[in-house]
Enzyme design. Sequence first.
Site, PDB file in Angstrom:
ATOM      1  N   HIS A   4       0.808  -1.220   0.000  1.00 16.32           N
ATOM      2  CA  HIS A   4       0.000   0.000   0.000  1.00 16.32           C
ATOM      3  C   HIS A   4       0.843   1.273   0.000  1.00 16.32           C
ATOM      4  O   HIS A   4       0.308   2.365  -0.255  1.00 16.32           O
ATOM      5  CB  HIS A   4      -0.927   0.037   1.213  1.00 16.32           C
ATOM      6  N   ASP A  62      -2.930 -10.753  -2.359  1.00 13.82           N
ATOM      7  CA  ASP A  62      -3.483 -10.194  -1.125  1.00 13.82           C
ATOM      8  C   ASP A  62      -4.928  -9.778  -1.370  1.00 13.82           C
ATOM      9  O   ASP A  62      -5.279  -9.362  -2.484  1.00 13.82           O
ATOM     10  CB  ASP A  62      -2.653  -8.993  -0.697  1.00 13.82           C
ATOM     11  N   HIS A 121      -6.446  -7.219  -0.409  1.00 17.69           N
ATOM     12  CA  HIS A 121      -6.530  -5.790  -0.669  1.00 17.69           C
ATOM     13  C   HIS A 121      -5.738  -5.450  -1.929  1.00 17.69           C
ATOM     14  O   HIS A 121      -4.674  -6.012  -2.178  1.00 17.69           O
ATOM     15  CB  HIS A 121      -5.953  -4.997   0.502  1.00 17.69           C
ATOM     16  N   ASP A 175      -4.886 -12.907   3.497  1.00 18.95           N
ATOM     17  CA  ASP A 175      -6.092 -12.371   4.118  1.00 18.95           C
ATOM     18  C   ASP A 175      -7.346 -12.575   3.274  1.00 18.95           C
ATOM     19  O   ASP A 175      -8.430 -12.121   3.655  1.00 18.95           O
ATOM     20  CB  ASP A 175      -5.926 -10.900   4.476  1.00 18.95           C
TER      21      ASP A 175
END
Length: 340
Positions: A122, A159, A161, A246
């Site tokens: 991120h 991931d 996200h 995740d």
Amino acid sequence: MKFGYSEVCLEHDTGQRHPENPDRLRAIRKTLSRRHGVEYVEADPADESTVTAVHDADYVEEFREFCADGGGNWDPDTVAVEESWDAALESAGLARWSAETALAGEDGRDTPFAIGRPPGHHAVVDDAMGFCFFNNVAVAARYALDSGDADSVAVFDWDVHHGNGTQDIFAEDGDVLYCSLHEDGLYPGTGEIDEVGESDGAGTTLNAPLPAGAGDPEYRTAFDDLVEPAVRSFDPDLILVSAGFDAHRHDPISRMRVSTEGYGMLTARVRDVADETAAALGFVLEGGYSLDTLSDGVAMVHEVFDGRDPVVPEEDADEDVRDLVDEVRASHPIFDGDSD
């Protein structure tokens, strides 16, 4: 596998209630201790020049001073202490090690996996966000390119996200293909189909925002019909996996339904693509916030390289995911508008 690891990464103390805390690495180590063939390597930390190859120098200095002053909340989610500076450099160095080791020819049971923290995907050019300070996989990819060891790099981000930072860093770079399978609408709210890169990087970003509830069949379909052909077309020298765990069905901060076997399936598929395209392959840890499923997921990646044949789902993907795949294939430049 060879796991890049350093105790320095444990010193990034976000507090026990923070989902991204040192217990993540402790849990991984504990689970791996029950597996055969695990080797640990402590890599050198990244130096500032390696980090500023992808991050703005003023931001890097601001983060250094922030940590030197004792740290605190960079934003409501992203926490640092004094030791976070060294941990972030170490985590970036471990990712660089993963790329270097893969490009040096280590594969099979010696395939590298960097299990550093804080995570990175991120972090954008000039800011930290989403638990991330330095974009580890971007540091590794840029180092591989700048060193001349690779002319092209593909980053596959599984991931849950979207890796907005990795996408943004390489948005205009035609030497890096960024492919992401992520949950639609989840933090940070980026990763739409029409985000395909810009300028020299037009067509080298591929996003598949999967609906909440997607599981092994949907991830299999998205990989087989989108990621695999895109990587084959790009023909990279190096594939780096931003390996977050995740999207697991038992992770507390997502609504996806991937199983531990599903991560094994993805591992086997990306390994096969790397083998068939003669690309080096390395892994870099991202998210995963259930200690059990995180550690089991990392162990599953190891077991695939140790000879395990993961279960492949027989069920068809949901119709909405098949429609998504068709939409991407019909519109993305890398497929030349061909939905067949």
